[in-house]
Motif scaffolding. Structure first.
Motif, PDB file in Angstrom:
ATOM      1  N   LYS A  64      -5.156  18.012  -8.763  1.00  0.00           N
ATOM      2  CA  LYS A  64      -4.545  19.059  -9.595  1.00  0.00           C
ATOM      3  C   LYS A  64      -5.437  20.297  -9.649  1.00  0.00           C
ATOM      4  O   LYS A  64      -4.939  21.422  -9.743  1.00  0.00           O
ATOM      5  CB  LYS A  64      -4.281  18.528 -11.000  1.00  0.00           C
ATOM      6  CG  LYS A  64      -3.103  17.551 -11.061  1.00  0.00           C
ATOM      7  CD  LYS A  64      -2.684  17.250 -12.485  1.00  0.00           C
ATOM      8  CE  LYS A  64      -3.770  16.501 -13.248  1.00  0.00           C
ATOM      9  NZ  LYS A  64      -3.311  16.147 -14.628  1.00  0.00           N
ATOM     10  N   GLU A  65      -6.732  20.091  -9.598  1.00  0.00           N
ATOM     11  CA  GLU A  65      -7.653  21.230  -9.567  1.00  0.00           C
ATOM     12  C   GLU A  65      -7.503  22.005  -8.266  1.00  0.00           C
ATOM     13  O   GLU A  65      -7.619  23.233  -8.240  1.00  0.00           O
ATOM     14  CB  GLU A  65      -9.094  20.743  -9.727  1.00  0.00           C
ATOM     15  CG  GLU A  65     -10.126  21.863  -9.717  1.00  0.00           C
ATOM     16  CD  GLU A  65      -9.943  22.818 -10.887  1.00  0.00           C
ATOM     17  OE1 GLU A  65     -10.045  24.040 -10.661  1.00  0.00           O
ATOM     18  OE2 GLU A  65      -9.690  22.360 -12.014  1.00  0.00           O
ATOM     19  N   CYS A  66      -7.229  21.278  -7.191  1.00  0.00           N
ATOM     20  CA  CYS A  66      -6.983  21.923  -5.899  1.00  0.00           C
ATOM     21  C   CYS A  66      -5.569  21.568  -5.442  1.00  0.00           C
ATOM     22  O   CYS A  66      -5.363  20.549  -4.770  1.00  0.00           O
ATOM     23  CB  CYS A  66      -7.998  21.459  -4.854  1.00  0.00           C
ATOM     24  SG  CYS A  66      -7.686  22.166  -3.212  1.00  0.00           S
ATOM     25  N   PRO A  67      -4.585  22.365  -5.803  1.00  0.00           N
ATOM     26  CA  PRO A  67      -3.183  22.013  -5.527  1.00  0.00           C
ATOM     27  C   PRO A  67      -2.722  22.360  -4.120  1.00  0.00           C
ATOM     28  O   PRO A  67      -1.534  22.581  -3.892  1.00  0.00           O
ATOM     29  CB  PRO A  67      -2.427  22.830  -6.581  1.00  0.00           C
ATOM     30  CG  PRO A  67      -3.263  24.049  -6.763  1.00  0.00           C
ATOM     31  CD  PRO A  67      -4.691  23.601  -6.606  1.00  0.00           C
ATOM     32  N   VAL A  68      -3.634  22.449  -3.176  1.00  0.00           N
ATOM     33  CA  VAL A  68      -3.262  22.749  -1.787  1.00  0.00           C
ATOM     34  C   VAL A  68      -3.824  21.670  -0.874  1.00  0.00           C
ATOM     35  O   VAL A  68      -4.784  20.974  -1.215  1.00  0.00           O
ATOM     36  CB  VAL A  68      -3.801  24.123  -1.344  1.00  0.00           C
ATOM     37  CG1 VAL A  68      -3.151  25.227  -2.143  1.00  0.00           C
ATOM     38  CG2 VAL A  68      -5.310  24.197  -1.463  1.00  0.00           C
ATOM     39  N   GLY A  69      -3.204  21.528   0.268  1.00  0.00           N
ATOM     40  CA  GLY A  69      -3.689  20.562   1.245  1.00  0.00           C
ATOM     41  C   GLY A  69      -2.931  19.248   1.166  1.00  0.00           C
ATOM     42  O   GLY A  69      -2.594  18.764   0.081  1.00  0.00           O
ATOM     43  N   ASP A  70      -2.659  18.695   2.331  1.00  0.00           N
ATOM     44  CA  ASP A  70      -1.960  17.408   2.390  1.00  0.00           C
ATOM     45  C   ASP A  70      -2.923  16.263   2.107  1.00  0.00           C
ATOM     46  O   ASP A  70      -4.119  16.344   2.405  1.00  0.00           O
ATOM     47  CB  ASP A  70      -1.323  17.222   3.770  1.00  0.00           C
ATOM     48  CG  ASP A  70      -0.218  18.234   4.026  1.00  0.00           C
ATOM     49  OD1 ASP A  70       0.407  18.678   3.047  1.00  0.00           O
ATOM     50  OD2 ASP A  70       0.008  18.600   5.191  1.00  0.00           O
ATOM     51  N   VAL A  71      -2.362  15.181   1.558  1.00  0.00           N
ATOM     52  CA  VAL A  71      -3.165  14.040   1.128  1.00  0.00           C
ATOM     53  C   VAL A  71      -2.591  12.758   1.741  1.00  0.00           C
ATOM     54  O   VAL A  71      -1.372  12.560   1.763  1.00  0.00           O
ATOM     55  CB  VAL A  71      -3.164  13.912  -0.413  1.00  0.00           C
ATOM     56  CG1 VAL A  71      -3.991  12.712  -0.861  1.00  0.00           C
ATOM     57  CG2 VAL A  71      -3.683  15.201  -1.048  1.00  0.00           C
ATOM     58  N   VAL A  72      -3.483  11.914   2.229  1.00  0.00           N
ATOM     59  CA  VAL A  72      -3.092  10.605   2.753  1.00  0.00           C
ATOM     60  C   VAL A  72      -3.457   9.546   1.723  1.00  0.00           C
ATOM     61  O   VAL A  72      -4.616   9.459   1.293  1.00  0.00           O
ATOM     62  CB  VAL A  72      -3.794  10.304   4.087  1.00  0.00           C
ATOM     63  CG1 VAL A  72      -3.454   8.887   4.552  1.00  0.00           C
ATOM     64  CG2 VAL A  72      -3.387  11.318   5.148  1.00  0.00           C
ATOM     65  N   VAL A  73      -2.467   8.760   1.325  1.00  0.00           N
ATOM     66  CA  VAL A  73      -2.683   7.655   0.384  1.00  0.00           C
ATOM     67  C   VAL A  73      -2.483   6.367   1.180  1.00  0.00           C
ATOM     68  O   VAL A  73      -1.373   6.052   1.607  1.00  0.00           O
ATOM     69  CB  VAL A  73      -1.712   7.726  -0.801  1.00  0.00           C
ATOM     70  CG1 VAL A  73      -1.985   6.579  -1.776  1.00  0.00           C
ATOM     71  CG2 VAL A  73      -1.833   9.082  -1.511  1.00  0.00           C
ATOM     72  N   GLY A  74      -3.590   5.667   1.393  1.00  0.00           N
ATOM     73  CA  GLY A  74      -3.535   4.494   2.255  1.00  0.00           C
ATOM     74  C   GLY A  74      -3.801   3.188   1.531  1.00  0.00           C
ATOM     75  O   GLY A  74      -4.642   3.127   0.626  1.00  0.00           O
ATOM     76  N   GLY A  75      -3.064   2.152   1.953  1.00  0.00           N
ATOM     77  CA  GLY A  75      -3.293   0.824   1.419  1.00  0.00           C
ATOM     78  C   GLY A  75      -3.907  -0.075   2.478  1.00  0.00           C
ATOM     79  O   GLY A  75      -3.594   0.031   3.674  1.00  0.00           O
ATOM     80  N   HIS A  76      -4.820  -0.980   2.055  1.00  0.00           N
ATOM     81  CA  HIS A  76      -5.501  -1.893   2.976  1.00  0.00           C
ATOM     82  C   HIS A  76      -5.336  -3.330   2.477  1.00  0.00           C
ATOM     83  O   HIS A  76      -5.120  -3.568   1.289  1.00  0.00           O
ATOM     84  CB  HIS A  76      -6.993  -1.557   3.068  1.00  0.00           C
ATOM     85  CG  HIS A  76      -7.256  -0.184   3.608  1.00  0.00           C
ATOM     86  ND1 HIS A  76      -7.454   0.051   4.945  1.00  0.00           N
ATOM     87  CD2 HIS A  76      -7.358   1.013   2.964  1.00  0.00           C
ATOM     88  CE1 HIS A  76      -7.682   1.354   5.114  1.00  0.00           C
ATOM     89  NE2 HIS A  76      -7.631   1.952   3.926  1.00  0.00           N
ATOM     90  N   SER A  77      -5.506  -4.247   3.415  1.00  0.00           N
ATOM     91  CA  SER A  77      -5.453  -5.662   3.062  1.00  0.00           C
ATOM     92  C   SER A  77      -6.403  -6.427   3.978  1.00  0.00           C
ATOM     93  O   SER A  77      -7.308  -5.829   4.567  1.00  0.00           O
ATOM     94  CB  SER A  77      -4.008  -6.183   3.183  1.00  0.00           C
ATOM     95  OG  SER A  77      -3.930  -7.500   2.673  1.00  0.00           O
ATOM     96  N   ASP A  78      -6.173  -7.726   4.058  1.00  0.00           N
ATOM     97  CA  ASP A  78      -7.055  -8.595   4.828  1.00  0.00           C
ATOM     98  C   ASP A  78      -6.188  -9.515   5.688  1.00  0.00           C
ATOM     99  O   ASP A  78      -5.065  -9.853   5.298  1.00  0.00           O
ATOM    100  CB  ASP A  78      -7.944  -9.395   3.871  1.00  0.00           C
ATOM    101  CG  ASP A  78      -8.988 -10.195   4.614  1.00  0.00           C
ATOM    102  OD1 ASP A  78      -8.686 -11.338   5.000  1.00  0.00           O
ATOM    103  OD2 ASP A  78     -10.095  -9.650   4.795  1.00  0.00           O
ATOM    104  N   ASP A  79      -6.721  -9.924   6.812  1.00  0.00           N
ATOM    105  CA  ASP A  79      -5.898 -10.749   7.705  1.00  0.00           C
ATOM    106  C   ASP A  79      -5.624 -12.141   7.137  1.00  0.00           C
ATOM    107  O   ASP A  79      -4.773 -12.874   7.643  1.00  0.00           O
ATOM    108  CB  ASP A  79      -6.523 -10.846   9.091  1.00  0.00           C
ATOM    109  CG  ASP A  79      -7.918 -11.430   9.070  1.00  0.00           C
ATOM    110  OD1 ASP A  79      -8.405 -11.765   7.978  1.00  0.00           O
ATOM    111  OD2 ASP A  79      -8.523 -11.528  10.144  1.00  0.00           O
ATOM    112  N   ASP A  80      -6.330 -12.511   6.086  1.00  0.00           N
ATOM    113  CA  ASP A  80      -6.051 -13.802   5.442  1.00  0.00           C
ATOM    114  C   ASP A  80      -4.911 -13.687   4.424  1.00  0.00           C
ATOM    115  O   ASP A  80      -4.470 -14.708   3.872  1.00  0.00           O
ATOM    116  CB  ASP A  80      -7.303 -14.325   4.729  1.00  0.00           C
ATOM    117  CG  ASP A  80      -8.364 -14.799   5.724  1.00  0.00           C
ATOM    118  OD1 ASP A  80      -7.981 -15.134   6.871  1.00  0.00           O
ATOM    119  OD2 ASP A  80      -9.546 -14.820   5.345  1.00  0.00           O
TER     120      ASP A  80
END
Length: 257
Positions: free
Chosen positions: A179-195
């Protein structure tokens, strides 16, 4: 007998009206002749005349040009306001327009709108920041997000889509940065584990959970992209329960960082 010779008449000698030196005894009239002497005009005169003419011509050109720029600037401002972009500040140099776009506004849209104004030959956009703090945050957005998210380690509870309390706090911190910097694209990534069963789907669902929370905290959804990375990028390769838990995480990063 008395000699009666006539007395000498005044006319018999010098004329009565003439002085001995031949000058008139009456008041002489002095006649003064005025002569106009035409001297050639010097180089300084012509140089001054040329400079004056050039200055007048330049002044007329400047006045005309300034009037054209003023009218064109008014047309651009009017078009921007009609498109909801009234906060954009424009300056003109001839028919070339520079638009200072406030953080959070769409620069591509501004460029299209200004280019569509009749008379505009060229458009350039620059980023305008509200204050020094906003500038610093935007210029170091990747680093600010790393700090807010504990170096991109936002924890989830076990093999679920539920953020831990720490994870919720980290997403909230990331939202404040965005919100302080309202410019620029953002990637929201989720991770997991092979188990983890169905880890690919789970990782994407985690990303979507974080996007929803960021939106609730005031971040524009349109600048975010949710990605599920599955087990591609583990932070701990050990075959332990603790390692598996560390890999159940999320990240919020600036595009291209």
């Amino acid at each position: 007998m008395k000699d009666e010779s006539p007395a000498e008449s005044p006319q018999d000698g010098a004329d009565a009206g003439t002085a001995p030196d031949g000058a008139s005894r009456t008041e002489q009239r002095l006649v003064t002749r005025r002569r106009r002497v035409r001297r050639p005009l010097g180089g300084a005169f012509w140089l001054t005349a040329l400079l004056l003419a050039a200055a007048l011509a330049a002044g007329a050109t400047y006045t005309q040009r300034d009037g054209v720029e003023t009218a064109l600037a008014a047309d651009v401002d009017k078009r921007l306001a009609a498109k909801g972009l009234g906060k954009v500040a424009v300056t003109l140099e001839g028919r070339s327009v520079t638009a200072a776009v406030p953080a959070g506004e769409d620069e591509d849209k501004v460029e299209r709108v200004v280019a569509g104004v009749s008379g505009v030959a060229e458009v350039e956009t620059t980023q305008a920041f509200a204050n020094a703090k906003q500038r610093r945050t935007c210029e170091s957005l990747a680093r600010e997000l790393d700090q807010a998210t504990n170096n991109q380690r936002i924890p989830f509870a076990g093999a679920s889509t539920q953020l831990t309390s720490e994870g919720q706090a980290l997403v909230g911190a990331a939202a404040r940065v965005l919100k302080e910097c309202p410019v620029g694209d953002v990637v929201v990534g989720g991770h997991s584990d092979d188990d983890t069963p169905d880890f690919s789907t789970l990782s994407l669902q985690r990303a979507q959970v974080m996007v929803d929370l960021l939106v609730r905290n005031g971040v524009d959804r349109s600048r975010m992209e949710a990605r599920g990375y599955g087990d591609q990028f583990p932070v701990d390769d050990a075959d332990t329960a603790a390692a598996v838990q560390r890999n159940q995480r999320g990240e919020i990063s600036a595009e291209g960082s």
